[in-house]
Design a protein around this motif. Structure first.
Motif, short mmCIF file in Angstrom:
data_model
loop_
_atom_site.label_atom_id
_atom_site.label_comp_id
_atom_site.label_asym_id
_atom_site.label_seq_id
_atom_site.Cartn_x
_atom_site.Cartn_y
_atom_site.Cartn_z
N VAL A 31 41.13 -33.76 -28.11
CA VAL A 31 40.27 -34.64 -27.32
C VAL A 31 40.79 -36.06 -27.47
O VAL A 31 40.92 -36.57 -28.58
N LEU A 32 41.09 -36.71 -26.35
CA LEU A 32 41.58 -38.09 -26.35
C LEU A 32 40.45 -39.02 -25.93
O LEU A 32 39.83 -38.83 -24.88
N ILE A 33 40.16 -40.02 -26.76
CA ILE A 33 39.10 -40.99 -26.49
C ILE A 33 39.73 -42.33 -26.19
O ILE A 33 40.40 -42.93 -27.04
N GLY A 34 39.52 -42.82 -24.97
CA GLY A 34 40.17 -44.04 -24.51
C GLY A 34 39.49 -45.32 -24.96
O GLY A 34 38.36 -45.33 -25.45
N GLY A 35 40.19 -46.43 -24.78
CA GLY A 35 39.73 -47.73 -25.22
C GLY A 35 38.81 -48.43 -24.25
O GLY A 35 38.45 -47.88 -23.19
N ALA A 36 38.45 -49.67 -24.58
CA ALA A 36 37.56 -50.46 -23.75
C ALA A 36 38.22 -50.78 -22.41
O ALA A 36 39.43 -51.01 -22.36
N PHE A 37 37.43 -50.78 -21.34
CA PHE A 37 37.88 -51.16 -20.00
C PHE A 37 38.92 -50.22 -19.40
O PHE A 37 39.55 -50.57 -18.40
N LEU A 38 39.11 -49.05 -19.99
CA LEU A 38 40.13 -48.13 -19.49
C LEU A 38 39.49 -46.80 -19.08
O LEU A 38 38.66 -46.25 -19.79
N THR A 39 39.90 -46.30 -17.92
CA THR A 39 39.39 -45.02 -17.43
C THR A 39 40.28 -43.87 -17.90
O THR A 39 41.42 -44.09 -18.34
N ALA A 40 39.78 -42.66 -17.75
CA ALA A 40 40.55 -41.48 -18.15
C ALA A 40 41.85 -41.38 -17.36
O ALA A 40 42.88 -40.96 -17.90
N LEU A 41 41.82 -41.76 -16.09
CA LEU A 41 43.01 -41.62 -15.26
C LEU A 41 44.12 -42.59 -15.67
O LEU A 41 45.29 -42.33 -15.42
N ILE A 42 43.77 -43.70 -16.31
CA ILE A 42 44.80 -44.59 -16.84
C ILE A 42 45.59 -43.90 -17.95
O ILE A 42 46.77 -44.18 -18.17
N TYR A 43 44.92 -42.97 -18.63
CA TYR A 43 45.58 -42.20 -19.70
C TYR A 43 46.29 -40.95 -19.18
O TYR A 43 46.79 -40.15 -19.97
N ARG A 44 46.32 -40.79 -17.87
CA ARG A 44 46.95 -39.58 -17.32
C ARG A 44 48.43 -39.45 -17.72
O ARG A 44 48.85 -38.37 -18.15
N PRO A 45 49.27 -40.51 -17.59
CA PRO A 45 50.68 -40.35 -18.00
C PRO A 45 50.82 -39.92 -19.47
O PRO A 45 51.64 -39.05 -19.81
N PHE A 46 50.00 -40.52 -20.34
CA PHE A 46 50.06 -40.16 -21.76
C PHE A 46 49.57 -38.72 -21.96
O PHE A 46 50.18 -37.96 -22.74
N SER A 47 48.49 -38.35 -21.30
CA SER A 47 47.94 -36.99 -21.46
C SER A 47 48.95 -35.93 -21.03
O SER A 47 49.10 -34.90 -21.69
N ILE A 48 49.63 -36.20 -19.92
CA ILE A 48 50.66 -35.26 -19.45
C ILE A 48 51.81 -35.20 -20.45
O ILE A 48 52.27 -34.11 -20.83
N ALA A 49 52.27 -36.37 -20.91
CA ALA A 49 53.39 -36.41 -21.85
C ALA A 49 53.03 -35.74 -23.17
O ALA A 49 53.84 -34.99 -23.75
N LEU A 50 51.80 -35.97 -23.66
CA LEU A 50 51.39 -35.38 -24.93
C LEU A 50 51.26 -33.87 -24.80
O LEU A 50 51.68 -33.13 -25.71
#
Length: 284
Positions: A31-50
């Protein structure tokens, strides 16, 4: 990517996005928990890479925290307890046994794991990168009231200036006089990223106060899992390095890793060095 909406304990809704092997077992889900002012889709490149770094049979689950993306707004009684309950909801939905948090999401992850200690929700593995935790008052929170005031007035430039100076103490940016920095922020507030910041500012006031208003002590987190992995970027502001070192000393059996090329935004930027290090941690 699989998208779904999850009902919360208080009648809200969380948007959940899953990458990798859809039916991965809980011990192979993060489970990835994102930072302030950031949406889940901003973490999409990282989620795919991870998910690719972890390999076949693994999945990464990232969700929009309250007040952003496709999730519902923060409730009137919003607090860190709301965030902790939402982590529990996501773990129940996915069966995930591993948790990772970035920045303010790191604070949520650490507080959740602290709350879950000794229960079946206690994560098997826990990793945080540049966790934004106010340890022993290490974060000067005097700027928060001014930030909230600027948000309420709709003064985006000054709100951005106060947030950036407050969140990055000791940097060259923090030494720029506020009126000058506010002018610069007003100019760049039309960029795509800052437009998103502007939309998320009201919820940002609540989450920053929930994370920073009460100063924690390292002892508060001594109940974290012994394999907890604290990560920090070598190029990140000093505040995050001090926090990570204090937490590492307080949690028996934990590890501390400094990412040589890491900066505070390395997670959403999916820096390959960091992706490799995090994949290795969860797999070993």
């Amino acid at each position: 990517m699989k998208e779904r909406h999850i009902k919360t304990h208080d009648g809200g809704r969380l948007a959940l996005y899953s990458y990798g092997t859809e039916d991965a077992p809980g011990e192979r889900r993060v489970v990835l928990i994102g930072g302030a002012f950031l949406t889940a889709l901003i973490y999409r490149p990282f989620s795919i890479a991870l998910s690719k770094g972890l390999g076949e049979g693994w999945a990464v689950d990232v969700y929009d925290r309250r007040g952003r993306g496709q999730s519902t707004e923060q409730p009137p009684n919003y607090s860190m307890a709301t965030e902790i309950a939402d982590v529990r909801t996501i773990m129940d939905e996915t069966g995930a046994r591993n948790v990772m948090g970035h920045s303010l999401g790191g604070a949520v992850a650490l507080n959740a794991a602290q709350s879950f200690a000794g229960t079946h929700h206690q994560p098997d593995k826990l990793a945080v990168y540049d966790a934004a935790v106010n340890i022993d008052g290490s974060m000067d929170t005097a700027w928060l009231d001014g930030f909230a005031e600027s948000v309420n007035r709709g003064d985006v430039g000054r709100a951005l200036a106060r947030m950036k100076r407050g969140m990055q103490p000791g940097t060259a940016l923090a030494r720029v006089p506020e009126p000058i920095l506010a002018g610069l922020m007003a100019v760049v507030s039309g960029t795509k990223v800052n437009r998103l910041f502007r939309e998320l500012m009201p919820s940002g006031v609540g989450e920053l106060k929930a994370a920073f208003d009460a100063a924690d002590t390292p002892r508060d987190f001594s109940v974290l899992p012994p394999g907890t992995h604290f990560m920090v970027g070598k190029k990140s502001p000093q505040f995050y390095k001090v926090t990570a070192a204090r937490l590492n000393r307080a949690v028996p059996g934990s590890t501390l890793e400094v990412s040589p090329k890491g900066f505070h935004g390395s997670v959403p930027a999916a820096v390959s060095e960091l992706v490799s290090d995090i994949s290795e941690y969860f797999k070993r």
